[in-house]
Write a protein that holds these residues in place. Sequence first.
Motif, PDB file in Angstrom:
ATOM      1  N   VAL A 223       0.875  -1.176   0.000  1.00  0.00           N
ATOM      2  CA  VAL A 223       0.000   0.000   0.000  1.00  0.00           C
ATOM      3  C   VAL A 223       0.910   1.223   0.000  1.00  0.00           C
ATOM      4  N   ILE A 224       0.495   2.253  -0.729  1.00  0.00           N
ATOM      5  CA  ILE A 224       1.317   3.443  -0.899  1.00  0.00           C
ATOM      6  C   ILE A 224       0.504   4.668  -0.500  1.00  0.00           C
ATOM      7  N   ASP A 225       1.043   5.455   0.424  1.00  0.00           N
ATOM      8  CA  ASP A 225       0.459   6.735   0.803  1.00  0.00           C
ATOM      9  C   ASP A 225       1.069   7.800  -0.106  1.00  0.00           C
ATOM     10  N   VAL A 226       0.308   8.205  -1.128  1.00  0.00           N
ATOM     11  CA  VAL A 226       0.860   9.120  -2.127  1.00  0.00           C
ATOM     12  C   VAL A 226       1.059  10.527  -1.581  1.00  0.00           C
ATOM     13  N   SER A 227       0.537  10.807  -0.372  1.00  0.00           N
ATOM     14  CA  SER A 227       0.792  12.102   0.254  1.00  0.00           C
ATOM     15  C   SER A 227       2.235  12.205   0.723  1.00  0.00           C
ATOM     16  N   ASN A 228       2.840  11.063   0.992  1.00  0.00           N
ATOM     17  CA  ASN A 228       4.193  11.049   1.563  1.00  0.00           C
ATOM     18  C   ASN A 228       5.190  10.230   0.746  1.00  0.00           C
ATOM     19  N   GLU A 229       4.714   9.537  -0.283  1.00  0.00           N
ATOM     20  CA  GLU A 229       5.592   8.695  -1.088  1.00  0.00           C
ATOM     21  C   GLU A 229       5.316   8.934  -2.560  1.00  0.00           C
ATOM     22  N   ASP A 230       6.356   8.835  -3.382  1.00  0.00           N
ATOM     23  CA  ASP A 230       6.224   9.008  -4.824  1.00  0.00           C
ATOM     24  C   ASP A 230       5.724   7.697  -5.428  1.00  0.00           C
ATOM     25  N   PRO A 231       4.489   7.669  -5.955  1.00  0.00           N
ATOM     26  CA  PRO A 231       3.956   6.395  -6.462  1.00  0.00           C
ATOM     27  C   PRO A 231       4.733   5.857  -7.656  1.00  0.00           C
ATOM     28  N   VAL A 232       5.252   6.742  -8.517  1.00  0.00           N
ATOM     29  CA  VAL A 232       6.025   6.274  -9.673  1.00  0.00           C
ATOM     30  C   VAL A 232       7.286   5.558  -9.192  1.00  0.00           C
ATOM     31  N   GLU A 233       7.973   6.163  -8.243  1.00  0.00           N
ATOM     32  CA  GLU A 233       9.201   5.565  -7.710  1.00  0.00           C
ATOM     33  C   GLU A 233       8.907   4.254  -6.993  1.00  0.00           C
ATOM     34  N   LYS A 234       7.882   4.233  -6.150  1.00  0.00           N
ATOM     35  CA  LYS A 234       7.563   3.042  -5.371  1.00  0.00           C
ATOM     36  C   LYS A 234       7.116   1.883  -6.250  1.00  0.00           C
ATOM     37  N   ILE A 235       6.305   2.174  -7.267  1.00  0.00           N
ATOM     38  CA  ILE A 235       5.818   1.099  -8.135  1.00  0.00           C
ATOM     39  C   ILE A 235       6.932   0.610  -9.052  1.00  0.00           C
ATOM     40  N   SER A 236       7.834   1.509  -9.429  1.00  0.00           N
ATOM     41  CA  SER A 236       9.008   1.082 -10.191  1.00  0.00           C
ATOM     42  C   SER A 236       9.846   0.108  -9.362  1.00  0.00           C
ATOM     43  N   GLU A 237      10.042   0.420  -8.090  1.00  0.00           N
ATOM     44  CA  GLU A 237      10.791  -0.467  -7.202  1.00  0.00           C
ATOM     45  C   GLU A 237      10.089  -1.809  -7.042  1.00  0.00           C
ATOM     46  N   ALA A 238       8.766  -1.790  -6.879  1.00  0.00           N
ATOM     47  CA  ALA A 238       8.008  -3.020  -6.621  1.00  0.00           C
ATOM     48  C   ALA A 238       7.939  -3.927  -7.836  1.00  0.00           C
ATOM     49  N   THR A 239       8.111  -3.350  -9.030  1.00  0.00           N
ATOM     50  CA  THR A 239       7.973  -4.140 -10.263  1.00  0.00           C
ATOM     51  C   THR A 239       9.296  -4.313 -10.998  1.00  0.00           C
ATOM     52  N   GLY A 240      10.408  -3.985 -10.352  1.00  0.00           N
ATOM     53  CA  GLY A 240      11.704  -4.107 -11.008  1.00  0.00           C
ATOM     54  C   GLY A 240      11.870  -3.182 -12.191  1.00  0.00           C
ATOM     55  N   GLY A 241      11.182  -2.049 -12.166  1.00  0.00           N
ATOM     56  CA  GLY A 241      11.293  -1.055 -13.224  1.00  0.00           C
ATOM     57  C   GLY A 241      10.374  -1.275 -14.405  1.00  0.00           C
ATOM     58  N   VAL A 242       9.668  -2.415 -14.431  1.00  0.00           N
ATOM     59  CA  VAL A 242       8.782  -2.730 -15.571  1.00  0.00           C
ATOM     60  C   VAL A 242       7.487  -1.947 -15.511  1.00  0.00           C
ATOM     61  N   MET A 243       7.024  -1.617 -14.315  1.00  0.00           N
ATOM     62  CA  MET A 243       5.744  -0.969 -14.026  1.00  0.00           C
ATOM     63  C   MET A 243       4.595  -1.983 -14.122  1.00  0.00           C
ATOM     64  N   ALA A 244       3.376  -1.528 -13.907  1.00  0.00           N
ATOM     65  CA  ALA A 244       2.239  -2.438 -13.739  1.00  0.00           C
ATOM     66  C   ALA A 244       1.645  -2.864 -15.077  1.00  0.00           C
ATOM     67  N   ASP A 245       1.077  -4.079 -15.095  1.00  0.00           N
ATOM     68  CA  ASP A 245       0.344  -4.549 -16.274  1.00  0.00           C
ATOM     69  C   ASP A 245      -0.993  -3.836 -16.409  1.00  0.00           C
ATOM     70  N   LEU A 246      -1.592  -3.530 -15.257  1.00  0.00           N
ATOM     71  CA  LEU A 246      -2.920  -2.904 -15.243  1.00  0.00           C
ATOM     72  C   LEU A 246      -2.944  -1.861 -14.140  1.00  0.00           C
ATOM     73  N   VAL A 247      -3.412  -0.654 -14.482  1.00  0.00           N
ATOM     74  CA  VAL A 247      -3.581   0.416 -13.498  1.00  0.00           C
ATOM     75  C   VAL A 247      -5.031   0.885 -13.571  1.00  0.00           C
ATOM     76  N   VAL A 248      -5.647   0.982 -12.412  1.00  0.00           N
ATOM     77  CA  VAL A 248      -7.071   1.317 -12.330  1.00  0.00           C
ATOM     78  C   VAL A 248      -7.239   2.627 -11.571  1.00  0.00           C
ATOM     79  N   ASP A 249      -7.982   3.551 -12.147  1.00  0.00           N
ATOM     80  CA  ASP A 249      -8.326   4.809 -11.484  1.00  0.00           C
ATOM     81  C   ASP A 249      -9.710   4.675 -10.877  1.00  0.00           C
ATOM     82  N   LEU A 250      -9.753   4.595  -9.549  1.00  0.00           N
ATOM     83  CA  LEU A 250     -11.027   4.619  -8.832  1.00  0.00           C
ATOM     84  C   LEU A 250     -10.988   5.704  -7.757  1.00  0.00           C
ATOM     85  N   SER A 251     -10.362   6.809  -8.123  1.00  0.00           N
ATOM     86  CA  SER A 251     -10.223   7.961  -7.247  1.00  0.00           C
ATOM     87  C   SER A 251     -11.036   9.123  -7.803  1.00  0.00           C
ATOM     88  N   SER A 252     -11.350  10.063  -6.934  1.00  0.00           N
ATOM     89  CA  SER A 252     -12.016  11.285  -7.393  1.00  0.00           C
ATOM     90  C   SER A 252     -11.025  12.399  -7.712  1.00  0.00           C
TER      91      SER A 252
END
Length: 358
Positions: A223-252
Amino acid sequence: MGKVENCSAVIFNGDGTWERRDDFQIPEPPEGGAVLAVEAVGLCHSDVAQLNGQKHVPGEISPTVPGHEIVGRVHALDSNAELGVEIGDRVAVNIVVPTEPTDSNPFGFSCYGYSFSLEDSEGLWGGYGEYMSILPQTQLEPLTNELSAEELTIFEPLSNVIAWTSRVNWHEKMKVVVQGPGHMGLTFAAMAKEMGTEKLIVTGTSEDQHRLSIAEKIGADFVIDVSNEDPVEKISEATGGVMADLVVDLSSAPQVPGLCLDLVRYGGDVIWAGLKDRQAVPVVTDTAVMRGITIHGGAGGTNRSLRKAVEILNTKDFPTSLLLGEVFSMNEIDDAMAVLNRTSHNDAVRAVLSHNRK
């Protein structure tokens, strides 16, 4: 005791106000139709929009009895009804029903909780009423009696999620990012775990700590708190730089659709499903073009996805209790809206109106 002939319902006036009326007549079944004794109805942000007169469903009118995530029991059936249910059955209601086109609604279908006037028959066509009319050709799917009606209202969000995932080439090595841990985001996360994922990542803000904790209980790997963490950097780290297969926007949040394009891999998929109250959002479309990204719009469910959602819920293995949120009575609409608007002192993943709660 005499037969009860009157019932109660909440009306949305479409101007930010609502009222409760206790003088509705319990409906008689329409020809070929039924009457439902509503047990519970789930609420979402579209209820807030509807309360304030923002129309986003074809044929939507005000004032009306709202409520579209409807669970109830069949109270009465017309003698010619062919709905595949019996009196007493607990059912989920598909809100989309075929109707004759009219000048005000030329689309050939209507939506329970949105498209029916108080002047149509007894005026009870949504889940905020204790009873409601059911037209012929309505899809009613039998639900288990072994879970609460309040928990089972998750069927409608789950049906939407199933329809969205059916458009994606899903595989067990999927790396999935869900942005926005509201009831739709958490339902998507739970379904992603059900379908099998290699990595499930849920993002939220510092205001979402309770919801992010539910995401972890559902099975999110990160889980990533985007108020305090960079989501691009964190997801790059979690996926070995490949990034996600699927990204879903369910935010306002208006910046999230554009952020989706930065979080997905080359040739990946994005689902835009978080409503932004019709405001324009900043998106660099070149990113989608240059990276060969497929973007899907997250509309509603289908007959097939509703059937599948009910099938999953009837196994009693889906985390319905974690996704329940807070339950309100018909007199607590303002409190329910405060939860949906994030202005309540108590946070909750979802709000449910229960006619069992007085």
